[in-house]
Write a protein that holds these residues in place. Structure first.
Motif, PDB file in Angstrom:
ATOM      1  N   LEU A 157       0.877  -1.095   0.336  1.00 25.01           N
ATOM      2  CA  LEU A 157       0.284   0.495  -0.130  1.00 25.01           C
ATOM      3  C   LEU A 157       1.384   1.317   0.111  1.00 25.01           C
ATOM      4  CD1 LEU A 157      -2.453   1.346  -0.077  1.00 25.01           C
ATOM      5  CD2 LEU A 157      -2.721   1.211   3.294  1.00 25.01           C
ATOM      6  N   VAL A 164      -5.148   6.786  -3.163  1.00 26.53           N
ATOM      7  CA  VAL A 164      -6.037   6.250  -2.403  1.00 26.53           C
ATOM      8  C   VAL A 164      -6.263   7.623  -1.290  1.00 26.53           C
ATOM      9  CG1 VAL A 164      -5.256   5.458   0.189  1.00 26.53           C
ATOM     10  CG2 VAL A 164      -3.928   4.287  -2.156  1.00 26.53           C
ATOM     11  N   VAL A 367      -2.057  -4.660  -2.440  1.00 25.81           N
ATOM     12  CA  VAL A 367      -1.973  -4.169  -3.111  1.00 25.81           C
ATOM     13  C   VAL A 367      -0.968  -3.158  -4.370  1.00 25.81           C
ATOM     14  CG1 VAL A 367      -2.588  -0.936  -3.648  1.00 25.81           C
ATOM     15  CG2 VAL A 367      -3.493  -2.166  -1.839  1.00 25.81           C
ATOM     16  N   ILE A 384      -8.463   3.484  -4.859  1.00 27.50           N
ATOM     17  CA  ILE A 384      -8.405   3.130  -4.178  1.00 27.50           C
ATOM     18  C   ILE A 384      -9.240   3.790  -2.981  1.00 27.50           C
ATOM     19  CG2 ILE A 384      -7.867   1.503  -1.996  1.00 27.50           C
ATOM     20  CD1 ILE A 384      -5.564   0.563  -4.130  1.00 27.50           C
TER      21      ILE A 384
END
Ligand code: NA7
Length: 554
Positions: A157, A164, A367, A384
């Motif tokens: 991530l 994000v 991710v 996301i």
């Protein structure tokens, strides 16, 4: 952030300019005290300043989720809908700040880093991240219960080049999802509000669900002018009724002494009566669904009946039986996580551009730069969205490095879970006051009415201390221990501890599992507080600053 290096001394410092901080400032000024509010955001609003995600709106009827302290304000303000959306709530709080000329005492774009208590002077020194210093007799934390957003640690991530977002810290300019393939992770209240809206805007939306939540329709609609005028006439009685705990929970049913406050146990209703009661609440819309029977949060049978009704609705609304089953919560009593209130949530899963991924079957592995890889498959996304909640109730308090008597750290004191007296103060930290702190009803129900009660309690206690020439107040240790025990005991009488909810801190890895809000309801809580006042602020040690610290603390 630039260094501003301001240094001031005031009677009271308030941290946070949401519902709690604004009203606190108003009351402190009425007492003739000097006060400064420190706010991290660029404007007032607190949770309503940060939570700007698509679909963000109140899950309580805003006619009651609003201040009752000023009759003119509540008469003049016009809510356009029953469940106002974030921009309208932000406008309301901005209007309140202007109307009562509060802005001149607020420092915006400023975040408190540390707060240290000086026993000799009985005063707090607050340092901000930008280099300011404030000295104050009273330090009041109005930091909100849902202010510190949580993004889980997922491999890849931090390194992803995909945009994000977190629902609790949404870009002010908004996000244009047109033509995009969007992933959303999290299906609590925020996800449930955002999913239908993002689905309408995006090319495709994939919902990553770990635990399905119960949600009931809001049945949101514009306010009918005649009905609203009638409501406004009833405001004083409605507020009294809500504050006395006579209206279920958050106060959607807008009748004094409401018929929606039911004292019937499920065992006393026939099958037909049960169904009819659930159905009329479902049709009316709103979180008072769980007030259908008095024992829904205490009896497994009653709870299961309510849960079954909602599961039945899911299978009626969702066309694909497999998806309906995945969306149906099982093994979690309804209402033990905050019951979500939605606008077309379940029907959204009938759309061609929405996919549900059940993370219980297929957990997220990582991710990547192109999307999300689960253990069984990989999906491409352009963006996301995390709707993964908050480090609730204690997060914003403990983010500040707070030291009390003898240099003791609040983080250490609360390492095994928060300990307070009435959710207002914590022993060893004199003159530190919490608005809707852990141990008060706070997040259960209508938080604005809980805020008003706490602000008024604090203001009255400070006025009483001033009248007696006292300027040190501290929660008594024995009173605090007894209160913590009572909060736990009350929770244990209910089904609440059965869910891994943020009420319990269970959503944050490593956070102690302690049920934080007081579940006895606002009516009982107010009675307890009123008795404490009648008994001369029983459980609060009070003294004078120029006595030795030890003597002042009794
Ligand atoms: P919530 O209610 O805490 O919901 C968070 C959601 O995010 C919930 O569905 C969680 O599933 C999910 N979640 C959290 N961590 C993960 C990870 N690691 N992977 C997948 N899914 C995850 O927060 P909200 O913002 O929706 O609502 C907070 C309050 O705001 C709400 O109660 C109202 O009072 C207003 P889980 O259930 O933990 O399995």
């Amino acid at each position: 952030m630039t260094n501003s290096n301001r240094e001031i001394a005031v009677d009271a410092i308030v941290v946070g300019a949401g519902f709690a901080g604004l009203y606190m400032l108003y009351r402190l000024r009425k007492l003739g005290l000097t006060a400064k509010v420190i706010e991290a955001g660029s404007d007032v609003g607190g949770t309503w300043y940060w939570n700007r995600y698509p679909g963000a709106r109140c899950d309580v009827d805003t006619a009651m989720y609003s201040y009752g302290f000023d009759e003119k304000l509540q008469q003049e303000w016009e809510w356009s809908e029953h469940y106002a959306a974030q921009p309208e709530l932000q406008r309301y709080l901005s209007h309140v700040a202007d109307r009562f000329e509060l802005r001149s005492d607020i420092w915006f774009d400023t975040r408190v880093a540390t707060a240290d208590y000086d026993e000799r002077n009985a005063s707090w020194t607050i340092a901000t991240e930008s280099g300011d210093t404030v000295h104050a007799r009273w330090c009041i934390l109005a930091t909100g219960n849902l202010s510190v957003g949580r993004i889980p640690e997922i491999p890849g991530l931090k390194a992803t080049s995909l945009p994000v977002y977190h629902t609790g810290n949404w870009p002010h300019e908004g996000v244009d999802f047109t033509g995009l393939d969007v992933a959303i992770i999290g299906t609590g209240s925020s996800g449930i509000q955002a999913i239908p809206e993002i689905a309408k805007a995006a090319k495709h939306l994939t919902v990553y669900q770990r635990t399905p939540s119960f949600t009931v329709p809001a049945n949101n609609r514009p306010r009918d002018p005649a009905e609203y005028a009638e409501l406004k006439k009833l405001y004083p009685e409605l507020r009294r009724s809500l504050y006395a705990g006579e209206i279920y929970g958050a106060g959607e049913p807008l009748e004094p002494g409401s018929r929606f406050r039911r004292s019937v146990a499920i065992a006393d209703a026939s099958e037909d009566e049960r169904r009819a009661e659930f159905q009329q609440r479902w049709d009316r819309g709103g979180g008072h669904f769980n007030g259908a029977f008095v024992d829904i949060l205490t009896s497994e049978t009653a709870n299961e009946a309510a849960a079954d009704f909602v599961r039945g609705k899911i299978s009626e609304i969702v066309e694909d039986p497999e998806i309906a089953e995945k969306l149906s919560p099982r093994g979690i009593p309804i209402g033990t996580k905050r019951l979500a209130v939605d606008d077309g949530y379940y029907a959204t899963f009938n759309r061609d551009n929405v996919t549900l991924v059940d993370l219980r079957d297929d957990p997220i592995a990582e991710v990547t730069d192109s999307g999300v890889r689960t253990e069984k498959s990989e999906r491409r996304h352009d963006v996301i969205v995390f709707a993964t909640g908050f480090d609730a109730m204690t997060g914003a308090i403990l983010k500040i490095d707070i030291t009390g008597c003898g240099g003791a750290s609040l983080r250490e004191k609360w390492a095994a879970g928060p300990r307070t007296y009435l959710g207002l103060m914590t022993h060893g930290f004199p003159n530190l006051l919490l608005v809707t702190g852990p141990g008060s009803p706070s997040v259960l129900g209508n938080v604005v009415c809980h805020i008003e009660q706490h602000v008024e309690f604090i203001a009255d206690m400070l006025a009483d201390a001033a009248a007696r020439g006292e300027d040190v107040i501290e929660a008594d240790l024995a009173a605090e221990d007894a209160w913590v025990e009572r909060v736990n005991h009350q929770a244990d009488q209910t089904l609440y501890p059965r869910a891994n909810s943020w009420f319990l801190g269970a959503n944050v890895p490593g956070k102690p599992r302690v049920f934080m809000p007081f579940v006895g309801g606002i009516g009982l809580y107010r009675q307890i507080c009123d008795q404490v006042v009648a008994d001369g602020y029983a459980g609060f040690e009070r003294g004078k600053a120029n006595q030795s610290a030890q003597a002042a603390r009794g």
